[in-house]
Design a protein around this motif. Structure first.
Motif, short mmCIF file in Angstrom:
data_model
loop_
_atom_site.label_atom_id
_atom_site.label_comp_id
_atom_site.label_asym_id
_atom_site.label_seq_id
_atom_site.Cartn_x
_atom_site.Cartn_y
_atom_site.Cartn_z
N MET A 12 0.85 -1.20 0.00
CA MET A 12 0.00 0.00 0.00
C MET A 12 0.88 1.24 0.00
O MET A 12 1.80 1.36 0.81
CB MET A 12 -0.92 0.01 1.22
N ARG A 13 0.62 2.19 -0.89
CA ARG A 13 1.43 3.41 -0.95
C ARG A 13 1.13 4.28 0.27
O ARG A 13 -0.02 4.54 0.59
CB ARG A 13 1.11 4.18 -2.24
N HIS A 14 2.18 4.74 0.92
CA HIS A 14 2.02 5.49 2.16
C HIS A 14 3.22 6.38 2.38
O HIS A 14 4.23 6.32 1.65
CB HIS A 14 1.86 4.53 3.34
N VAL A 15 3.13 7.26 3.43
CA VAL A 15 4.22 8.16 3.81
C VAL A 15 4.50 8.01 5.29
O VAL A 15 3.66 7.56 6.07
CB VAL A 15 3.88 9.62 3.48
N ILE A 16 5.71 8.39 5.67
CA ILE A 16 6.11 8.44 7.08
C ILE A 16 5.88 9.85 7.60
O ILE A 16 6.26 10.83 6.96
CB ILE A 16 7.59 8.07 7.24
N ALA A 17 5.26 9.95 8.78
CA ALA A 17 5.06 11.24 9.46
C ALA A 17 5.72 11.15 10.82
O ALA A 17 5.43 10.23 11.59
CB ALA A 17 3.58 11.54 9.60
N LEU A 18 6.60 12.10 11.14
CA LEU A 18 7.36 12.04 12.37
C LEU A 18 7.39 13.42 13.02
O LEU A 18 7.81 14.39 12.40
CB LEU A 18 8.78 11.55 12.08
N ASP A 19 6.95 13.50 14.26
CA ASP A 19 6.91 14.74 15.03
C ASP A 19 7.88 14.61 16.20
O ASP A 19 7.66 13.80 17.10
CB ASP A 19 5.48 14.99 15.53
N VAL A 20 8.95 15.38 16.17
CA VAL A 20 10.01 15.30 17.18
C VAL A 20 9.80 16.39 18.23
O VAL A 20 9.79 17.58 17.91
CB VAL A 20 11.40 15.48 16.54
N GLY A 21 9.61 15.99 19.47
CA GLY A 21 9.45 16.93 20.57
C GLY A 21 10.66 16.92 21.49
O GLY A 21 11.61 16.16 21.29
N GLY A 22 10.62 17.74 22.52
CA GLY A 22 11.72 17.82 23.44
C GLY A 22 11.94 16.55 24.25
O GLY A 22 13.06 16.22 24.61
N THR A 23 10.85 15.82 24.51
CA THR A 23 10.97 14.59 25.30
C THR A 23 10.55 13.34 24.55
O THR A 23 11.04 12.25 24.84
CB THR A 23 10.12 14.68 26.58
N GLY A 24 9.64 13.46 23.60
CA GLY A 24 9.16 12.28 22.90
C GLY A 24 8.95 12.53 21.41
O GLY A 24 8.83 13.67 20.96
N MET A 25 8.92 11.43 20.65
CA MET A 25 8.65 11.48 19.22
C MET A 25 7.37 10.71 18.94
O MET A 25 7.18 9.60 19.44
CB MET A 25 9.80 10.86 18.42
N LYS A 26 6.50 11.30 18.13
CA LYS A 26 5.27 10.65 17.68
C LYS A 26 5.40 10.40 16.19
O LYS A 26 5.84 11.26 15.44
CB LYS A 26 4.05 11.52 17.97
N ALA A 27 5.00 9.20 15.77
CA ALA A 27 5.14 8.85 14.35
C ALA A 27 3.91 8.11 13.86
O ALA A 27 3.15 7.53 14.64
CB ALA A 27 6.39 7.98 14.14
N ALA A 28 3.74 8.14 12.55
CA ALA A 28 2.63 7.43 11.92
C ALA A 28 3.00 7.07 10.50
O ALA A 28 3.85 7.72 9.88
CB ALA A 28 1.35 8.28 11.94
N LEU A 29 2.37 6.04 9.99
CA LEU A 29 2.37 5.74 8.56
C LEU A 29 0.98 6.09 8.07
O LEU A 29 -0.02 5.63 8.63
CB LEU A 29 2.69 4.27 8.30
N ILE A 30 0.94 6.92 7.04
CA ILE A 30 -0.34 7.47 6.57
C ILE A 30 -0.49 7.16 5.08
O ILE A 30 0.43 7.41 4.29
CB ILE A 30 -0.39 8.99 6.80
N GLY A 31 -1.63 6.61 4.70
CA GLY A 31 -1.90 6.36 3.29
C GLY A 31 -1.97 7.65 2.52
O GLY A 31 -2.27 8.72 3.08
N THR A 32 -1.71 7.59 1.23
CA THR A 32 -1.73 8.82 0.43
C THR A 32 -3.13 9.41 0.32
O THR A 32 -3.30 10.53 -0.14
CB THR A 32 -1.16 8.55 -0.97
N ASP A 33 -4.14 8.66 0.76
CA ASP A 33 -5.50 9.19 0.83
C ASP A 33 -5.83 9.74 2.21
O ASP A 33 -6.96 10.15 2.48
CB ASP A 33 -6.52 8.12 0.44
N GLY A 34 -4.82 9.74 3.12
CA GLY A 34 -5.01 10.26 4.47
C GLY A 34 -5.34 9.22 5.51
O GLY A 34 -5.47 9.53 6.69
N GLU A 35 -5.46 7.96 5.13
CA GLU A 35 -5.81 6.91 6.09
C GLU A 35 -4.64 6.64 7.04
O GLU A 35 -3.49 6.50 6.61
CB GLU A 35 -6.17 5.63 5.34
N LEU A 36 -4.94 6.56 8.34
CA LEU A 36 -3.93 6.26 9.33
C LEU A 36 -3.70 4.76 9.39
O LEU A 36 -4.61 3.99 9.71
CB LEU A 36 -4.38 6.78 10.70
N LEU A 37 -2.48 4.34 9.07
CA LEU A 37 -2.19 2.91 8.94
C LEU A 37 -1.43 2.35 10.13
O LEU A 37 -1.51 1.15 10.40
CB LEU A 37 -1.36 2.67 7.66
N HIS A 38 -0.68 3.18 10.82
CA HIS A 38 0.16 2.68 11.92
C HIS A 38 0.61 3.88 12.76
O HIS A 38 0.84 4.96 12.22
CB HIS A 38 1.38 1.96 11.35
#
Length: 334
Positions: A1-27
């Motif tokens: 499935m075609r998707h992108v990596i999304a990564l938000d780096v904070g001062g204490t923690g990192m939040k990440a997701a794999l998101i389909g190119t249609d916006g679906e949250l996959l992981h």
């Protein structure tokens, strides 16, 4: 499935997701930033985390990510993909896009954390449908994002939206930026917490405690809260005079007070305007997921526009650790 990596780096923690190119949250996945180990380890951790997400997607979704977006704090040169400076993470001039592009073998976008969160709020959150919006985050400090027709303005030097350093009290409290009387010294969650701790005599009191005391009718808390709201209204009216947004979105920790903040703030803004048009003033809708969702939007934009030039264009970054063996990121918690 075609998707992108999304990564938000904070001062204490990192939040990440794999998101389909249609916006679906996959992981989704989280892990500590690890800043106590130093800036080199932070950079290595970001790159390794992204590589693990790529491996997870390749194994579970049938192909590696087509692109990646990462949001980081501090001063960011989004055009070059360089994390210029972060006091919290201790780094300078990290060519993050180049490092990640090499490791992921995919195009990478790097964005400022608040502007990236503002992008998400503008496109899929509280500002959805607005052609012009201003997003303001009231947290440890105060920062903003200027939204125009579905994009967020970075400015010529990467400083657009830094409303926290608009002077609202000339000759007032000193700010680490070098000025006195900056908005974030009066209306950030940190400032409100400090003022309430001093007023009530409890050094552990914070902004949430102040909001609770306001709701309970405490006269001292109401005075602290009123001073913060007045300062915030002064800063916001300056911004709306310059930018004329259709929607004004307020998020961050202080906004969690809900109508305890928004009711007096709307009234304070209304009292200050003369010829200006008062925008719709609304709470942010996406909470702490905004940065990660915005990073995904940056990555999806890359696929639509084509990859940027990822050649070296900055001083060398801190060295990264050797690649870690891929693991399931869902097993790692922040």
């Amino acid at each position: 499935m075609r998707h992108v990596i999304a990564l938000d780096v904070g001062g204490t923690g990192m939040k990440a997701a794999l998101i389909g190119t249609d916006g679906e949250l996959l992981h989704q996945a989280r892990r500590p930033t690890g800043r106590e180990r130093g800036p080199e380890a932070v950079v290595a951790g970001i790159v390794d985390f992204a590589a693990e997400l790529r491996a997870w997607g390749a194994g579970r979704l049938g192909e590696p990510a087509a692109a990646a977006g990462v949001a980081v704090p501090g001063i960011v040169d989004e055009g070059r993909g360089v994390a210029v400076y972060s006091a919290n993470l201790g780094w300078r001039d990290v060519p993050l896009r180049a490092l990640l592009t090499e490791r992921l073998d995919a195009p990478v976008a790097v964005g400022h954390d608040v502007r990236t969160g503002g992008l998400a709020e503008g496109r899929v959150g509280a500002g959805r449908g607005a052609d012009r919006f201003l997003f303001v985050a009231l947290g440890t400090g105060i920062a903003g994002a200027i939204g125009l027709d579905g994009r967020v303005e970075a400015g010529a030097h990467g400083f657009a939206g830094e409303i926290g350093h608009v002077v609202v009290r000339p000759s007032g409290l000193p700010c680490p930026c070098g000025q006195r009387g900056c908005l974030e010294r009066y209306a950030s969650a940190t400032a409100v917490g400090e003022a309430w701790a001093a007023a009530c005599g409890d050094p552990d009191a914070d902004a949430a405690d102040c909001a609770g005391a306001v709701e309970a009718g405490d006269v001292r808390a109401r005075r602290v809260w009123r001073e913060a709201v007045d300062a915030l209204a002064d800063g916001l009216v300056t911004a709306l005079t310059l930018l004329d947004p259709r929607t004004l979105i307020v998020g961050g920790g202080l906004a969690e007070a809900g109508e305890t903040l928004f009711a007096p703030l709307r009234e304070a803004v209304r009292r200050r305007v003369t010829f200006q048009k008062v925008p719709s003033l609304v709470p942010a809708a996406l909470g702490d997921t905004a940065g990660c969702l915005g990073a995904g939007l940056l990555a999806r934009d890359l696929l639509a526009a084509g990859p940027p030039d990822c050649g070296p264009s900055s001083p060398a970054a801190p060295s990264a650790a050797a690649p870690a063996a891929p693991t399931d990121p869902s097993e790692v918690t922040a």
